[in-house]
Motif scaffolding. Structure first.
Motif, PDB file in Angstrom:
ATOM      1  N   ALA A 280     -43.939   7.033  53.475  1.00  0.00           N
ATOM      2  CA  ALA A 280     -44.111   5.292  52.569  1.00  0.00           C
ATOM      3  C   ALA A 280     -43.643   3.864  53.624  1.00  0.00           C
ATOM      4  O   ALA A 280     -42.757   3.689  54.399  1.00  0.00           O
ATOM      5  N   VAL A 281     -44.988   3.091  53.506  1.00  0.00           N
ATOM      6  CA  VAL A 281     -45.087   1.767  54.181  1.00  0.00           C
ATOM      7  C   VAL A 281     -44.459   0.351  53.072  1.00  0.00           C
ATOM      8  O   VAL A 281     -44.876  -0.359  53.710  1.00  0.00           O
TER       9      VAL A 281
ATOM     10  N   ALA B 174     -53.179   4.637  53.592  1.00  0.00           N
ATOM     11  CA  ALA B 174     -53.563   5.145  52.768  1.00  0.00           C
ATOM     12  C   ALA B 174     -53.564   4.351  51.374  1.00  0.00           C
ATOM     13  O   ALA B 174     -51.974   4.391  51.679  1.00  0.00           O
ATOM     14  N   ALA B 175     -53.946   3.427  51.122  1.00  0.00           N
ATOM     15  CA  ALA B 175     -53.601   2.872  49.765  1.00  0.00           C
ATOM     16  C   ALA B 175     -54.479   2.626  48.661  1.00  0.00           C
ATOM     17  O   ALA B 175     -55.488   2.912  48.467  1.00  0.00           O
TER      18      ALA B 175
ATOM     19  N   ALA C 292     -58.418 -13.133  54.034  1.00  0.00           N
ATOM     20  CA  ALA C 292     -57.069 -12.816  54.401  1.00  0.00           C
ATOM     21  C   ALA C 292     -57.292 -11.302  54.364  1.00  0.00           C
ATOM     22  O   ALA C 292     -58.081 -11.086  53.829  1.00  0.00           O
ATOM     23  N   LEU C 293     -56.015 -11.252  54.885  1.00  0.00           N
ATOM     24  CA  LEU C 293     -56.617  -9.555  55.223  1.00  0.00           C
ATOM     25  C   LEU C 293     -55.748  -9.068  53.903  1.00  0.00           C
ATOM     26  O   LEU C 293     -54.765  -9.160  53.864  1.00  0.00           O
ATOM     27  N   SER C 294     -56.337  -8.028  53.903  1.00  0.00           N
ATOM     28  CA  SER C 294     -56.093  -6.473  52.619  1.00  0.00           C
ATOM     29  C   SER C 294     -54.072  -6.388  52.834  1.00  0.00           C
ATOM     30  O   SER C 294     -53.990  -6.282  53.840  1.00  0.00           O
ATOM     31  N   LYS C 295     -54.008  -5.575  51.526  1.00  0.00           N
ATOM     32  CA  LYS C 295     -52.426  -5.122  52.131  1.00  0.00           C
ATOM     33  C   LYS C 295     -52.891  -4.530  52.578  1.00  0.00           C
ATOM     34  O   LYS C 295     -51.383  -5.003  53.433  1.00  0.00           O
ATOM     35  N   PRO C 296     -53.094  -3.159  52.844  1.00  0.00           N
ATOM     36  CA  PRO C 296     -52.815  -1.964  54.125  1.00  0.00           C
ATOM     37  C   PRO C 296     -52.814  -2.855  55.470  1.00  0.00           C
ATOM     38  O   PRO C 296     -51.961  -2.295  56.587  1.00  0.00           O
ATOM     39  N   MET C 297     -53.823  -4.088  55.600  1.00  0.00           N
ATOM     40  CA  MET C 297     -54.195  -4.238  56.921  1.00  0.00           C
ATOM     41  C   MET C 297     -52.610  -5.454  57.535  1.00  0.00           C
ATOM     42  O   MET C 297     -52.553  -5.601  59.072  1.00  0.00           O
TER      43      MET C 297
ATOM     44  N   GLY D 286     -58.438   2.193  52.392  1.00  0.00           N
ATOM     45  CA  GLY D 286     -57.695   1.156  51.533  1.00  0.00           C
ATOM     46  C   GLY D 286     -58.350   1.112  49.907  1.00  0.00           C
ATOM     47  O   GLY D 286     -59.189   0.212  49.950  1.00  0.00           O
ATOM     48  N   PHE D 287     -57.354   1.001  49.424  1.00  0.00           N
ATOM     49  CA  PHE D 287     -57.904   1.102  47.856  1.00  0.00           C
ATOM     50  C   PHE D 287     -59.517   1.776  47.106  1.00  0.00           C
ATOM     51  O   PHE D 287     -60.849   0.854  47.010  1.00  0.00           O
ATOM     52  N   VAL D 288     -59.489   2.654  47.602  1.00  0.00           N
ATOM     53  CA  VAL D 288     -61.095   3.143  47.622  1.00  0.00           C
ATOM     54  C   VAL D 288     -60.814   4.444  46.529  1.00  0.00           C
ATOM     55  O   VAL D 288     -61.746   4.603  46.327  1.00  0.00           O
TER      56      VAL D 288
END
Length: 720
Positions: free
Chosen positions: A196-197, A147-148, A55-60, A118-120
Motif C-alpha cells: 500500500a502506498v 495499480a489504483a 498535472a500528473l495523476s495521483k498514482p504518478m 491507474g483508475f482502469v
C-alpha cells in the motif's frame, strides 16, 4: 459494506425487502425482471471516464514521491486514456509510452520497468475483462505494477446498482472498492503481496530485490545525512606572512576537490557505514586523487572526525531496526535472499541476520506497549516534535516522522501497511491510548496561517481498517488553529506563524484551544472585532461595513451613527468614510460600552459619531478637534480632524446615578477619556490607543457656564 440504496436494490433484485429487521419476500409486481437489469450493459461508455489532465495523476505523483520518476526507469501507462500522464512524462525527458483501447488502440503494448494501471479496472463492468486488464498490465512490468482504483469512502454513490458497481447518468460504470478489498483482489489475481502506498494505490513488485530496497527506503531518515553534510568546516583565511599548517593544507586540499569529496562524504553518511567501491559512481576519480579507495576514506575520516560518523551510524542502525520490525509485522511477505546492499548493512550494523531479526522483533513488540507509546509521545513533545493534548495524543507534521524515536516510527509504520504513504497528509496524530492513528490533510497548509481541513483518515492498528472523512459539502472544513504547535522552527513561515498565533491568542474572544471554534463563529468574531487575516498577520479591517453590521455585542454601527438629536433633525447621512473609524467604534463598543451594559443593563446613546457635515449644524456646542467624536475622519486638506484618534460617545442610563456609572467605568474598563457632567446627565467616554485614563469634571461655575476640572482617576472613584 456498501451503501444502503445499493443493498436495498440488490435485495429487491433478489426478490426480498427488509421490514422491521426481517427479510420479506416481494410479490411479483415488486420484482425487477433480470432482462431489465442487464439490458443496459451495451450502453456503458468507459471512455467517458477519461480526463484531460494538466498535472500528473495521483498514482504518478506517488511514483514521483518515491523517486521512481527520476529518469532511471521506463514507464508504460496501461489504459492511458487521453495520454496526459505520458505527455507530461515525455516533456520531462522520461521514457514513457501508453496504450488505451479507445483513444490509442493502435499503440503497441511495451514492457517497461514500471507499468501503471491507474483508475482502469474500476470503470470496467465485465469481471473477466477486469481480470485480463490486471494480468495484462502485470505481464508487461519488469519491476512492479502500480495499480489504483477509486475507494468507496472517497466517492459518494452516483447512479444506480449495476452488476457489482453503479451505472452513472453518463452511462459510465464505477466499481468502488475498500482499501482491504482491493488489496485482497490484487493478492488473489496476481498471487503476490501488494504494498500500500496510498488510498486505493498499491505497488505489486515482480522484482523482489527492488521490493526490499523500496521497503527499506521507506523507513530511512534521509534528513540526517543532509543535516550532517552542512557541518563541513569552512577553510579559515591564513595570515599572509605565516607558513600554512598541515591542517590548513588539508583544508585547502578539501576545498580544491570539494565536489568529489562532499559527494563521497554524503554517501558515507547516508549509508552510515563506509561505502564499497561499487556503491559510489565516481570511484575512479577517488582512486586517481588518493591512489587507493581506502586512502580516500581515511582522509575523510581524519578530516571530519569520528563524532559525525558515530551519529550517522546510530541513525542508520535505527532506520534498519525499524525496517526489520516492519518485516516482522508483515508476515505475509517472505524473501528467499537479501539484496547485496542489505547484506552489507546487516553485517555492519548487526553482525548477523538473526540478530537483526531479534532487534526488529523487540522493537515491534515495544510499539504495542501502550505505556511506552504514551511515554515516547510525552518525550517527543518535550523535544519539540508536535503538540501533546490533554488526552495524551501527539499531533505533528508528517515531515517529522523519520526523526521521531524508533518506537513511534514503528507505530506509524504499522499504519503504513494498512493505508500506504502516511506522509501524503499534512499532520499525523498518534492516539496513544486507543491504538489508532489519524491523518489530516489541509488546504494550503504551508502558506496559510489558518489552513482548512480537507480530509481526515483514522486508522485502527488493532483491526487494520481505516475510516475516511471528506470535508466540504457534508462537513464544514474546520480551521487549524495555533498551527505553530505542530511544526518545527525550520518549517517554512514558522516565525510568521508563531507571531500570528501569539497575536490571535491575545484576543480572548477567539476560542482556539482543542478543536477551536467553528469557522462561521470565527469569521463572525473577526467581523465583530473588525479584524481580518492578511497572509500571516491579524490586522484591523480595511473594509467599510454595512450600517446594520453588529458593533459590539449589543449595538450596530447605525446605533452609533444615527443617535444624536441633530442628526435626527437634519437626516444627514453622517457616514464615516474611513475603515479606521468603524474599527475605532467597534473597539469602543467592545472595550467600554459592552462591559457597561453587561453590568448595568440597557443604555441610551445620545451622541456618537460626528462627521464634518454634521458638525456644521451644531456650532458652539462641540469641539471636534478634541472630543474624538470625529474618530479617524479627515478634513478637506486630508488631515485628521481630531489628533487624539479613537472614538467617543455620550450616553445615559435611566434610573441610574451617572456618578456611579462613571466610577465603575474608571475602575473596570481601559477607557481613554471620560467627561462627567452630573449625576443625571449623559456622560462622555472615549476609547483610543493612548489609554490616557483622563477624567474631567464638567460642572457649572459661578456664571453658570461649564468649567472643566481634571481629576486624578484614583481620586474620582472615591468621590461621594
Amino acid at each position: 459494506m456498501g451503501y444502503k440504496k445499493q443493498w436495498e436494490e440488490r435485495l429487491r433484485n433478489a426478490g426480498y425487502k427488509v421490514v422491521d429487521h426481517q427479510l420479506v419476500r416481494l410479490d411479483g409486481s415488486e420484482i425487477t425482471p433480470p432482462e431489465i437489469i442487464e439490458k443496459t450493459s451495451n450502453t456503458v461508455e468507459r471512455h467517458r471516464t477519461a480526463l484531460t489532465r494538466y498535472a500528473l495523476s495521483k498514482p504518478m505523483q506517488l511514483l514521483a514521491k518515491h523517486d521512481f520518476l527520476e529518469g532511471k526507469h521506463t514507464i508504460f501507462d496501461y489504459g492511458c486514456g487521453k495520454g496526459s500522464d505520458v505527455e507530461i512524462l515525455r516533456q520531462n525527458n522520461l521514457t514513457a509510452n501508453g496504450w488505451d483501447p479507445h483513444f490509442c488502440p493502435e499503440n503497441p503494448k511495451h514492457s517497461a520497468d514500471i507499468v501503471n494501471l491507474g483508475f482502469v479496472i474500476n470503470v470496467i463492468e465485465d469481471k473477466d475483462e477486469r481480470l485480463e486488464a490486471v494480468l495484462g498490465a502485470y505481464r508487461l512490468c519488469t519491476q512492479f505494477l502500480c495499480a489504483a482504483v477509486m475507494l468507496g469512502e472517497q466517492s459518494p454513490e452516483r447512479g444506480r446498482l449495476f452488476r457489482d458497481g453503479v451505472l452513472t447518468s453518463r452511462n459510465t460504470f464505477q466499481r468502488y472498492y475498500s482499501q482491504e478489498e482491493f488489496r485482497e483482489y490484487l493478492r488473489r489475481v496476481l498471487d503476490e503481496e501488494p504494498v500500500a502506498v496510498g488510498p486505493g494505490v498499491f505497488f505489486v513488485f515482480k522484482n523482489k530485490d527492488a521490493e526490499q530496497a523500496f521497503l527499506e527506503r521507506r523507513y530511512r531518515n534521509r534528513s540526517t545525512a543532509n543535516r550532517l553534510i552542512n557541518q563541513i568546516p569552512k577553510q579559515p583565511k591564513a595570515p599572509k606572512a605565516t607558513r600554512p599548517t598541515k591542517t590548513e593544507k588539508e583544508q585547502a586540499f578539501y576545498q580544491q576537490h570539494a565536489d568529489l569529496l562532499d559527494a563521497l562524504w554524503l554517501s558515507w553518511l547516508e549509508l552510515g557505514r563506509p561505502p564499497q567501491e561499487d556503491e559510489f559512481p565516481q570511484v575512479a576519480a577517488v582512486k586517481d586523487l588518493f591512489g587507493t579507495w581506502q586512502r580516500g576514506l581515511n582522509f575523510l575520516q581524519r578530516f571530519h572526525g569520528t563524532e559525525t560518523l558515530k551519529f550517522a551510524f546510530e541513525s542508520r542502525r535505527d532506520d534498519l531496526t525499524v525496517y526489520f520490525a516492519m518485516r516482522r509485522f508483515d508476515q505475509q511477505r517472505v524473501y528467499r535472499h537479501l539484496p547485496e546492499s542489505l547484506k552489507r548493512d546487516v553485517k555492519a550494523f548487526f553482525t548477523s541476520y538473526p540478530i537483526a531479526q531479534t532487534e526488529g522483533e523487540r522493537l515491534l513488540f515495544s510499539a504495542g506497549n501502550v505505556a511506552m507509546i504514551r511515554e515516547m509521545c510525552q518525550q517527543a513533545a518535550i523535544q519539540g516534535y508536535g503538540h501533546l493534548d490533554a488526552e495524551g495524543s501527539l499531533t505533528f507534521h508528517t515531515s517529522q516522522v523519520v526523526t521521531l524515536p524508533p518506537i513511534l516510527r514503528v507505530y506509524i509504520g504499522c499504519a503504513t501497511q494498512v493505508f500506504g504513504d502516511v506522509t501524503s497528509a499534512d499532520l499525523l496524530k498518534i492516539h496513544a491510548e486507543s491504538g489508532k492513528l489519524s491523518l489530516m490533510k489541509y488546504d494550503d497548509f504551508e502558506d496559510s496561517p489558518l489552513p482548512r481541513m480537507l480530509e481526515r483518515i483514522k486508522i485502527s492498528l488493532i483491526n487494520q481498517r481505516f475510516e475516511y472523512y471528506k470535508y466540504g459539502e457534508a462537513y464544514t472544513p474546520p480551521y487549524l488553529y495555533l498551527k505553530s504547535r505542530f511544526i518545527t522552527p525550520d518549517y517554512p513561515h514558522y516565525a510568521e506563524q508563531l507571531a500570528f498565533d501569539q497575536t490571535l491568542s491575545t484576543h480572548a474572544e477567539f476560542n482556539v484551544e482543542g478543536y477551536g471554534m467553528p469557522p462561521e463563529q470565527f469569521e463572525a468574531t473577526l467581523q465583530r472585532l473588525r479584524l481580518e487575516v492578511a497572509e500571516f498577520t491579524l490586522t484591523a479591517s480595511s473594509t467599510l461595513p454595512d450600517l446594520d453590521t453588529p458593533c459590539g455585542q449589543y449595538h450596530t454601527f447605525r446605533h452609533f451613527i444615527e443617535c444624536g438629536e441633530t442628526q435626527a433633525q437634519t437626516s444627514l447621512p453622517n457616514l464615516p468614510k474611513h475603515p479606521e473609524t468603524y474599527n475605532a467604534l467597534a473597539a469602543l463598543a467592545l472595550q467600554v460600552i459592552d462591559p457597561v451594559m453587561d453590568y448595568f443593563g440597557g443604555i441610551e446613546l445620545t451622541y456618537g459619531f460626528c462627521s464634518p457635515e454634521l458638525a456644521k449644524h451644531i456650532p458652539g456646542r462641540i469641539d471636534p478637534k478634541r472630543d474624538q467624536h470625529a474618530s479617524f475622519e479627515r478634513n478637506t486638506r486630508g488631515n485628521l480632524i481630531c489628533e487624539r484618534k479613537g472614538a467617543a460617545c455620550d450616553f445615559i442610563i435611566p434610573d441610574e446615578n451617572m456618578l456611579e456609572v462613571a466610577q465603575w467605568i474608571v475602575q473596570n474598563t481601559p477607557f481613554d477619556r471620560l467627561y462627567f457632567y452630573g449625576n443625571d446627565k449623559p456622560l462622555h467616554v472615549s476609547y483610543g490607543q493612548a489609554h490616557n485614563r483622563a477624567v474631567v469634571l464638567m460642572l457649572p461655575g459661578k456664571s453658570g457656564r461649564l468649567v472643566p476640572k481634571v481629576m486624578d482617576a484614583k481620586v474620582f472613584v472615591s468621590v461621594i
